[in-house]
Design a protein around this motif. Structure first.
Motif, PDB file in Angstrom:
ATOM      1  N   GLY A  43      46.134   1.577  29.332  1.00 33.03           N
ATOM      2  CA  GLY A  43      47.573   1.765  29.394  1.00 33.03           C
ATOM      3  C   GLY A  43      47.924   3.198  29.047  1.00 33.03           C
ATOM      4  N   PHE A  44      49.081   3.668  29.532  1.00 33.65           N
ATOM      5  CA  PHE A  44      49.460   5.068  29.388  1.00 33.65           C
ATOM      6  C   PHE A  44      50.964   5.167  29.197  1.00 33.65           C
ATOM      7  N   THR A 104      60.545   9.547  31.261  1.00 31.20           N
ATOM      8  CA  THR A 104      59.752   8.542  30.563  1.00 31.20           C
ATOM      9  C   THR A 104      59.013   7.702  31.593  1.00 31.20           C
ATOM     10  N   ALA A 105      57.711   7.533  31.383  1.00 31.02           N
ATOM     11  CA  ALA A 105      56.910   6.726  32.294  1.00 31.02           C
ATOM     12  C   ALA A 105      55.884   5.943  31.493  1.00 31.02           C
ATOM     13  N   TRP A 106      55.553   4.764  31.972  1.00 35.71           N
ATOM     14  CA  TRP A 106      54.463   4.001  31.379  1.00 35.71           C
ATOM     15  C   TRP A 106      53.675   3.327  32.498  1.00 35.71           C
ATOM     16  N   ALA A 107      52.421   3.047  32.207  1.00 34.40           N
ATOM     17  CA  ALA A 107      51.554   2.505  33.247  1.00 34.40           C
ATOM     18  C   ALA A 107      50.461   1.652  32.626  1.00 34.40           C
ATOM     19  N   TYR A 133      49.845   0.188  37.891  1.00 32.40           N
ATOM     20  CA  TYR A 133      51.285  -0.034  37.975  1.00 32.40           C
ATOM     21  C   TYR A 133      51.974   1.011  37.105  1.00 32.40           C
ATOM     22  N   THR A 134      52.974   1.695  37.681  1.00 34.82           N
ATOM     23  CA  THR A 134      53.695   2.745  36.965  1.00 34.82           C
ATOM     24  C   THR A 134      55.191   2.506  37.067  1.00 34.82           C
ATOM     25  N   ASP A 135      55.869   2.684  35.950  1.00 39.53           N
ATOM     26  CA  ASP A 135      57.329   2.683  35.911  1.00 39.53           C
ATOM     27  C   ASP A 135      57.771   4.069  35.457  1.00 39.53           C
ATOM     28  N   ASP A 136      58.619   4.723  36.245  1.00 41.73           N
ATOM     29  CA  ASP A 136      58.986   6.118  35.995  1.00 41.73           C
ATOM     30  C   ASP A 136      60.499   6.269  36.028  1.00 41.73           C
ATOM     31  N   GLU A 137      61.056   6.911  35.015  1.00 44.07           N
ATOM     32  CA  GLU A 137      62.500   7.119  34.936  1.00 44.07           C
ATOM     33  C   GLU A 137      62.791   8.557  34.553  1.00 44.07           C
TER      34      GLU A 137
END
Length: 733
Positions: free
Chosen positions: A388-389, A415-418, A439-443
């Motif tokens: 995780g990142f 902000t991003a997490w993966a 899977y990445t979520d980026d804002e």
């Protein structure tokens, strides 16, 4: 700074504690053997690459990559060059900057971003010791005391995250060891150029605690005259100092911890733009061009000052079945650059500048990253890793026009997490399949802190990156592979135009799908290595930047599609133990596919594209900006033994970048013919390599190469550095 930072820090602290509970203490896989394994005399060394987040032979990895070893890197930067000196050093790689020694722009396989703003997003990631240097200013951190630089071509989104659809430039520094190690180098050259490098390391507590401190100092005197003021040697100098400290602790056989601190202080010059050095209808430098002279009526001396700091804690624990790794890093970048953007007061030539173009951009940035991953151990047919990142950055950009408009400060947060995973399975001894998902979520959020009454802007996207490859050993020395990969670049906000009375622009995510096939081979008892690959990719909604024009604006746009195809060859030859040759070649054919996309043009240009009713250029079918079709590099080293412990050597390196279009539209002026530059090092080493004295030259033929242009209603360009010739002395104990 954003109020989200304390929350993110708390989240990271929690995940770090969870990881530490399983780890104890650790150091990364980075503190390992050198990148080249020992080889028999007369054989090429084994090249190590970490494209899969573990050390493997380049010949066993399904990726197109070129590796620059320590010797090559030292040669490239021997004339006190900056990061842009990597341009052409690997086939398919281009690097350029219109911000001096900061904010370089990277391109791999033709895909990059021409945005000159400090908030620019790029599809090429720079990774320093497993830490992504996301902001363009961080990507300029000096390259010194390195084991190798890996250029990984093609999408790398599964293991390395978003903003890697074009590829990665991965820098691996030398890590602490328990044997005493002292290195120092000193060089002096023309243009009052000097460079000092040094490293010292060894055990503090035998087999338990080791350290390494390395540093680089580069300087050049002022060498450019200002023809407008009549001052001689008024501009062009710089001092660039960087230092790295590392501490390695191995409390037991299974656990290690590596702490690393980086610092840089730059006091130098921004890019020197040269007004009207191109003539209407021509891309050749004209009579207005004099490399040693500019005509600046503004710019305050074109200064650039930056401080950068980074701290990283990299820990791992080796269980019987897998290794747990935790990497936490914090970076800052603070500084400014100022310039006479229109190239100064030179009345000869066309062009009217509607306002004095003396501008300054500055940044104040914080970046935090944290990664936890678990990777399998053992020699079985199955290998895997999961992790995780978390990524968070927060920075202000301030634009100042010294006569108008008023200063404007804007804030960008990201902000991003993966979560990610990869598995590889050996179907037979000769056949291996690898697959990965991420899977990445980026804002991203943007608001104007001061200077303009505009509403905040936010963008967000999530995506699943994936790749699948198959690797087959045809013989003991030849392998083939095929790879399909998908990666994305997150949506981007660009707000520099707020300072010039325009709203911020937004580009939605771009998504690349790449198909690649290649081979890896060694012949003649490992005296010949030939690796090759062919690729084709499409980019859905590629992010481009329309820059310049009468307002010197920066506008993000999306095209419908981009596509490219090409090939790469990386070869090495060692016909005798004393001679080593390398030759690389790449071809990239890129094309914008959008029959309605139109961009503004320079009023003084000879535009070659069709124009719409508004006078904008239709760019359908044009190549990507700064994407030469052909590129290549060549190196040759010849060593002659002297006595029992000495050697006389000659080492030369050359790069070639073919014809290059600078902007989205095509014109007769704003493009460059093929570019070639070479370097040479001639010297003697003694004491079995413990000391060395040498003569060196960079840009040995003193080529005048146009690196880029300013689309700002006049025919302004910037060029490469002149020839630097000098002498160096080094020791290595």
């Amino acid at each position: 700074m954003s109020q989200r930072i304390p929350f993110v820090r708390a989240l990271w602290a929690s995940t770090s504690l969870i990881a530490a509970a399983g780890i104890g203490f650790a150091a990364p896989a980075a503190a390992q053997d050198d990148e080249t394994a020992q080889s028999s005399e007369g054989e090429l060394p084994t090249i190590i690459v970490t494209a899969n987040r573990r050390e493997e032979s380049l010949q066993d990895v399904a990726v197109s990559a070129d590796i620059l070893d320590e010797q090559r890197v030292n040669l490239i930067f021997s004339g006190a060059a900056d990061t842009t000196a990597l341009a052409g050093a690997a086939p398919g790689l281009n690097v350029e900057s219109s911000n001096g020694r900061v904010a370089p722009r990277f391109y791999i396989r033709g895909l990059g971003n021409t945005d000159f703003d400090l908030a620019a997003s790029q599809p090429v990631s720079v990774i320093l010791d497993e830490i992504v240097l996301e902001n363009v200013t961080l990507k300029s951190f000096p390259i010194f005391d390195v084991q190798r630089v890996e250029v990984l071509r093609g999408p790398q989104g599964t293991l390395f995250g978003r903003n890697t659809p074009a590829g990665i430039v991965k820098i691996e520094t030398v890590k602490p060891g328990f044997e005493p190690d002292v290195q120092a180098g000193l060089s002096f050259g023309s243009l009052d150029t000097a460079s000092l490098t040094g490293a010292v390391g060894g055990a503090i507590v035998e087999d338990k605690l080791a350290f390494r401190v390395s540093t680089q100092f580069q300087r050049r005197g002022d060498w450019i005259d200002n023809g407008f003021t009549g001052e001689e040697n008024a501009l062009g100098g710089f001092t660039d100092f960087a230092i790295r400290g590392q501490l390695l602790w191995t409390p037991d056989e299974r656990s290690e911890i590596l702490a690393q601190v980086n610092f840089r202080d730059l006091d130098g010059s921004s890019t020197f733009f040269r007004a009207n050095v191109l003539s209407p209808g021509s891309n050749e430098l004209n009579q207005n061009y004099d490399r040693d002279t500019v005509f600046y009526d503004a710019g305050g001396g074109n200064p650039a000052e930056y401080n950068q700091f980074g701290a990283t804690l990299n820990a791992s624990y080796e269980y019987d079945f897998a290794t747990l790794t935790s990497i936490t890093s914090y970076w800052t970048s603070e500084g400014f650059s100022r310039g006479d953007i229109d190239g100064g007061n030179l009345v000869t030539g066309p062009g009217f500048i509607p306002f004095p173009s003396d501008t300054q951009d500055s940044i104040d940035l914080e970046q935090l990253t944290h990664e936890v991953r678990l990777a399998s151990n053992g020699d079985g047919p199955l290998s895997w890793q999961v992790g995780g990142f978390i990524f968070d950055s927060d920075f202000d950009v301030t634009t100042v026009g010294f006569t108008f408009p008023p200063p404007v400060t804007v804030n960008h947060t990201n902000t991003a997490w993966a979560v990610f995973g990869q598995a590889s399975y050996e179907l037979t001894e000769a056949l291996r399949v690898t697959a990965g998902l991420r899977y990445t979520d980026d804002e991203k959020d943007f608001f104007v802190r001061s200077g303009a009454p505009l509403q905040p802007v936010s963008v967000q996207d999530d995506n699943i990156d994936w790749d699948v490859s198959i690797f087959a050993d045809v013989t003991d020395t030849t392998s083939v592979y095929a790879r399909v990969a998908n990666a994305f670049r997150a949506p981007t906000i660009q707000g520099r135009d707020v300072a010039f009375f325009a709203a911020p622009s937004v580009a939605q995510s771009e998504n690349i799908t790449s198909y690649e096939a290649g081979f890896k081979s060694e012949f003649a008892d490992r005296k010949v290595r030939i690796n090759g690959s062919a690729f084709y990719y499409t980019v859905e909604d590629p992010q481009f930047t329309a820059v310049g024009g009468a307002g010197n604006l920066v506008q993000l746009i999306n095209a419908n599609e981009g596509e490219a195809w090409g090939f790469e060859f990386d070869t090495a030859f060692q016909p005798t133990p004393n001679i080593t040759l390398t030759l690389g070649l790449a071809y990239n054919d890129t094309q914008i596919n959008d029959d309605s996309l139109a961009v503004g043009v320079c009023a003084q240009c000879t535009v070659l594209d069709p124009l719409n009713a508004n006078g904008f250029a239709l760019v359908d079918g044009n190549p990507f900006p700064n994407a030469p079709e052909w590129s290549g590099d060549f190196t040759a080293r010849y060593g002659v033994p002297v006595g029992n412990s000495g050697e006389f050597f000659i080492f030369t390196d050359w790069i070639y970048l073919g014809e290059t279009n600078f902007f989205l539209y095509e014109s007769a002026e704003f493009n460059a013919d093929s570019r070639i530059e070479g370097g040479l090092r001639i010297g003697y080493s003694g004491g079995d390599g413990q000391w060395e004295v040498a003569l060196f030259a960079r840009n040995i033929t003193n080529e005048d190469n146009i690196l880029g242009a300013v689309d700002f209603n006049n025919l302004t360009a910037f060029v490469n550095d002149p020839r630097v010739v000098g002498v160096s002395f080094g020791v290595d104990y």
